[in-house]
Design a protein around this motif. Structure first.
Motif, PDB file in Angstrom:
ATOM      1  N   TYR A  72      -1.772  12.339  -4.033  1.00 26.85           N
ATOM      2  CA  TYR A  72      -1.396  11.034  -3.492  1.00 26.85           C
ATOM      3  C   TYR A  72      -0.730  10.118  -4.521  1.00 26.85           C
ATOM      4  O   TYR A  72      -0.201   9.070  -4.159  1.00 26.85           O
ATOM      5  CB  TYR A  72      -2.633  10.308  -2.944  1.00 26.85           C
ATOM      6  CG  TYR A  72      -3.313  11.044  -1.814  1.00 26.85           C
ATOM      7  CD1 TYR A  72      -2.698  11.192  -0.579  1.00 26.85           C
ATOM      8  CD2 TYR A  72      -4.585  11.589  -1.980  1.00 26.85           C
ATOM      9  CE1 TYR A  72      -3.319  11.869   0.463  1.00 26.85           C
ATOM     10  CE2 TYR A  72      -5.223  12.265  -0.951  1.00 26.85           C
ATOM     11  CZ  TYR A  72      -4.576  12.401   0.270  1.00 26.85           C
ATOM     12  OH  TYR A  72      -5.209  13.066   1.289  1.00 26.85           O
ATOM     13  N   TYR A  73      -0.769  10.476  -5.803  1.00 27.36           N
ATOM     14  CA  TYR A  73      -0.263   9.587  -6.865  1.00 27.36           C
ATOM     15  C   TYR A  73       1.120   9.018  -6.542  1.00 27.36           C
ATOM     16  O   TYR A  73       1.313   7.808  -6.501  1.00 27.36           O
ATOM     17  CB  TYR A  73      -0.177  10.321  -8.207  1.00 27.36           C
ATOM     18  CG  TYR A  73      -1.474  10.599  -8.926  1.00 27.36           C
ATOM     19  CD1 TYR A  73      -2.711  10.287  -8.383  1.00 27.36           C
ATOM     20  CD2 TYR A  73      -1.441  11.203 -10.168  1.00 27.36           C
ATOM     21  CE1 TYR A  73      -3.888  10.574  -9.071  1.00 27.36           C
ATOM     22  CE2 TYR A  73      -2.616  11.486 -10.874  1.00 27.36           C
ATOM     23  CZ  TYR A  73      -3.837  11.171 -10.317  1.00 27.36           C
ATOM     24  OH  TYR A  73      -4.988  11.441 -10.995  1.00 27.36           O
ATOM     25  N   THR A  74       2.087   9.900  -6.359  1.00 27.81           N
ATOM     26  CA  THR A  74       3.470   9.468  -6.165  1.00 27.81           C
ATOM     27  C   THR A  74       3.616   8.625  -4.908  1.00 27.81           C
ATOM     28  O   THR A  74       4.268   7.576  -4.930  1.00 27.81           O
ATOM     29  CB  THR A  74       4.415  10.693  -6.108  1.00 27.81           C
ATOM     30  OG1 THR A  74       4.248  11.432  -7.328  1.00 27.81           O
ATOM     31  CG2 THR A  74       5.867  10.274  -5.980  1.00 27.81           C
ATOM     32  N   ASN A  75       3.008   9.079  -3.803  1.00 27.22           N
ATOM     33  CA  ASN A  75       3.119   8.336  -2.546  1.00 27.22           C
ATOM     34  C   ASN A  75       2.541   6.933  -2.665  1.00 27.22           C
ATOM     35  O   ASN A  75       3.126   5.965  -2.153  1.00 27.22           O
ATOM     36  CB  ASN A  75       2.405   9.079  -1.409  1.00 27.22           C
ATOM     37  CG  ASN A  75       3.164  10.305  -0.953  1.00 27.22           C
ATOM     38  OD1 ASN A  75       4.332  10.465  -1.256  1.00 27.22           O
ATOM     39  ND2 ASN A  75       2.503  11.181  -0.233  1.00 27.22           N
ATOM     40  N   ILE A  76       1.398   6.805  -3.317  1.00 26.75           N
ATOM     41  CA  ILE A  76       0.772   5.484  -3.458  1.00 26.75           C
ATOM     42  C   ILE A  76       1.631   4.585  -4.349  1.00 26.75           C
ATOM     43  O   ILE A  76       1.889   3.430  -4.013  1.00 26.75           O
ATOM     44  CB  ILE A  76      -0.670   5.598  -3.992  1.00 26.75           C
ATOM     45  CG1 ILE A  76      -1.575   6.254  -2.936  1.00 26.75           C
ATOM     46  CG2 ILE A  76      -1.215   4.222  -4.395  1.00 26.75           C
ATOM     47  CD1 ILE A  76      -2.976   6.606  -3.419  1.00 26.75           C
ATOM     48  N   ILE A  77       2.088   5.116  -5.461  1.00 27.23           N
ATOM     49  CA  ILE A  77       2.928   4.320  -6.361  1.00 27.23           C
ATOM     50  C   ILE A  77       4.210   3.894  -5.639  1.00 27.23           C
ATOM     51  O   ILE A  77       4.644   2.745  -5.754  1.00 27.23           O
ATOM     52  CB  ILE A  77       3.208   5.081  -7.675  1.00 27.23           C
ATOM     53  CG1 ILE A  77       1.907   5.155  -8.504  1.00 27.23           C
ATOM     54  CG2 ILE A  77       4.327   4.409  -8.470  1.00 27.23           C
ATOM     55  CD1 ILE A  77       1.939   6.124  -9.662  1.00 27.23           C
ATOM     56  N   ASP A  78       4.802   4.796  -4.843  1.00 29.69           N
ATOM     57  CA  ASP A  78       6.020   4.466  -4.092  1.00 29.69           C
ATOM     58  C   ASP A  78       5.779   3.386  -3.034  1.00 29.69           C
ATOM     59  O   ASP A  78       6.684   2.614  -2.726  1.00 29.69           O
ATOM     60  CB  ASP A  78       6.609   5.713  -3.417  1.00 29.69           C
ATOM     61  CG  ASP A  78       7.277   6.650  -4.417  1.00 29.69           C
ATOM     62  OD1 ASP A  78       7.477   6.254  -5.584  1.00 29.69           O
ATOM     63  OD2 ASP A  78       7.589   7.801  -4.024  1.00 29.69           O
ATOM     64  N   LEU A  79       4.568   3.339  -2.479  1.00 33.39           N
ATOM     65  CA  LEU A  79       4.235   2.287  -1.502  1.00 33.39           C
ATOM     66  C   LEU A  79       4.201   0.912  -2.168  1.00 33.39           C
ATOM     67  O   LEU A  79       4.371  -0.096  -1.503  1.00 33.39           O
ATOM     68  CB  LEU A  79       2.854   2.543  -0.879  1.00 33.39           C
ATOM     69  CG  LEU A  79       2.742   3.377   0.364  1.00 33.39           C
ATOM     70  CD1 LEU A  79       1.301   3.407   0.845  1.00 33.39           C
ATOM     71  CD2 LEU A  79       3.657   2.917   1.476  1.00 33.39           C
ATOM     72  N   ASN A  80       3.908   0.897  -3.464  1.00 30.23           N
ATOM     73  CA  ASN A  80       3.833  -0.328  -4.251  1.00 30.23           C
ATOM     74  C   ASN A  80       2.884  -1.377  -3.653  1.00 30.23           C
ATOM     75  O   ASN A  80       3.273  -2.526  -3.435  1.00 30.23           O
ATOM     76  CB  ASN A  80       5.234  -0.919  -4.456  1.00 30.23           C
ATOM     77  CG  ASN A  80       5.243  -1.947  -5.562  1.00 30.23           C
ATOM     78  OD1 ASN A  80       4.484  -1.852  -6.528  1.00 30.23           O
ATOM     79  ND2 ASN A  80       6.083  -2.951  -5.420  1.00 30.23           N
ATOM     80  N   PRO A  81       1.627  -0.984  -3.413  1.00 33.43           N
ATOM     81  CA  PRO A  81       0.669  -1.983  -2.913  1.00 33.43           C
ATOM     82  C   PRO A  81       0.318  -2.959  -4.036  1.00 33.43           C
ATOM     83  O   PRO A  81       0.604  -2.696  -5.208  1.00 33.43           O
ATOM     84  CB  PRO A  81      -0.553  -1.128  -2.551  1.00 33.43           C
ATOM     85  CG  PRO A  81      -0.475   0.017  -3.524  1.00 33.43           C
ATOM     86  CD  PRO A  81       0.995   0.299  -3.691  1.00 33.43           C
ATOM     87  N   GLN A  82      -0.298  -4.086  -3.680  1.00 34.60           N
ATOM     88  CA  GLN A  82      -0.724  -5.022  -4.716  1.00 34.60           C
ATOM     89  C   GLN A  82      -1.882  -4.445  -5.513  1.00 34.60           C
ATOM     90  O   GLN A  82      -1.999  -4.701  -6.694  1.00 34.60           O
ATOM     91  CB  GLN A  82      -1.107  -6.368  -4.102  1.00 34.60           C
ATOM     92  CG  GLN A  82       0.106  -7.135  -3.633  1.00 34.60           C
ATOM     93  CD  GLN A  82      -0.217  -8.577  -3.307  1.00 34.60           C
ATOM     94  OE1 GLN A  82      -1.265  -9.111  -3.639  1.00 34.60           O
ATOM     95  NE2 GLN A  82       0.719  -9.213  -2.620  1.00 34.60           N
TER      96      GLN A  82
END
Length: 120
Positions: A72-82
């Motif tokens: 999930y690392y890349t997907n979460i970073i790409d989502l750019n949540p706060q």
């Protein structure tokens, strides 16, 4: 103010903390996007198996152990949540450092506790 939240590791099982978190988030008027390996339904929230695309997510709350997080690392970073909340048992220093390096707050906390004390 509603904070759109992505729950990773969602479960239909009412005994699971991810399930309790979805209920608590909805009770507190937060929009929820749920992700798991198996489709399902919790309250009015559909559990999806595909990672959400470019959604406006404020918070990601993790209910998967560190050994399952790398996918999930890349997907979460790409989502750019706060922020990303590492619930008890999901703590992951490597991922927390990657998040912080990308300007995303990494918080070791319990979503249920944050909601119950009004600190979410």
């Amino acid at each position: 103010m509603s904070k759109r939240t992505l729950v990773i590791g969602a479960s239909e099982n009412p005994a699971r903390y991810s399930n309790k978190a979805i209920h608590a988030l909805r009770r507190n008027q937060h929009e929820v996007v749920a992700l798991a390996k198996r489709k399902g339904l919790v309250n009015d929230v559909a559990i999806e198996t595909a990672f959400p695309e470019k959604e406006d997510i404020h918070t990601v709350t993790l209910y998967v152990g560190p050994q399952h997080q790398p996918e999930y690392y890349t997907n979460i970073i790409d989502l750019n949540p706060q922020r990303v909340i590492f619930n008890p048992g999901t703590e992951n220093q490597e991922f927390a450092e990657k998040l912080e390096a990308n300007g995303i707050e990494a918080e070791e906390a319990c979503t249920l506790v944050l909601l119950s004390i009004g600190a979410y």
